[in-house]
Design an enzyme around this catalytic site. Sequence first.
Site, PDB file in Angstrom:
ATOM      1  CG  ASP A 108      -0.166  -0.028   2.412  1.00  0.00           C
ATOM      2  OD1 ASP A 108       0.962  -0.243   2.503  1.00  0.00           O
ATOM      3  OD2 ASP A 108      -0.962   0.159   3.689  1.00  0.00           O
ATOM      4  CG  ASP A 109       5.010   1.405   1.621  1.00  0.00           C
ATOM      5  OD1 ASP A 109       4.615   0.412   1.002  1.00  0.00           O
ATOM      6  OD2 ASP A 109       5.847   1.332   2.433  1.00  0.00           O
ATOM      7  CG  ASP A 165      10.354  -9.932   4.144  1.00  0.00           C
ATOM      8  OD1 ASP A 165      10.130 -10.748   5.150  1.00  0.00           O
ATOM      9  OD2 ASP A 165      10.733  -8.880   4.217  1.00  0.00           O
TER      10      ASP A 165
END
Length: 199
Positions: free
Chosen positions: A93-94, A171
Amino acid sequence: MLQVRGLNASQLFVVQDGDAPSVAEAVRWHAARGAPLRLVQHPSGRAAPRPGWPMGAGSLQQRGQAVARAYKWALSHAFDVLTDDEAVVVVEDDLLFSPDLMEYFLAGWHVQRADPTLWCTSAWHDNGFRDTAADPKRLLRTGFFPGLGWLLTRKLYKGELEGAWPDEHWDHWMRSEVRVQQDLTLTLTLTLTLTLTLT
């Protein structure tokens, strides 16, 4: 994201981990202006640690666990429920996006279909700046999984990643030597996504 050329906005899903009303309000605001966004909430998101929690070792581990659970749920839900497509594009979202992001992912999808040794196509390159990229159209293969805007195939996720998904820090796991043994990510010398930093 809605300004990206070639984007089929009817296939755009906002997956929320948590219950912050501002996310649902943002989706409704865009939907009222013609963007057919759909909000999907992670069912256990209410129990996830929130930004602003104390940064002790326990809370950092809890955050890593919550993020790993949320990503696995979102990816499984996307492939099991939201789409029959053979690939999804994962963004956070960023991020800000290059207008040709979807064209790049479509081209990357064709390369991945022709070369099954490629894991994913990424729009992010840690050193992909105008002054460091000699040829902004050059493609690279790398063993580093960059995240931050990537195309993931159903075949890879359902066949290899989903069942082995880690309990925390997904990740880091994707970047580990166990996972990445050769140049499996296709990327450009110039990044097509930028992350926003709020101060």
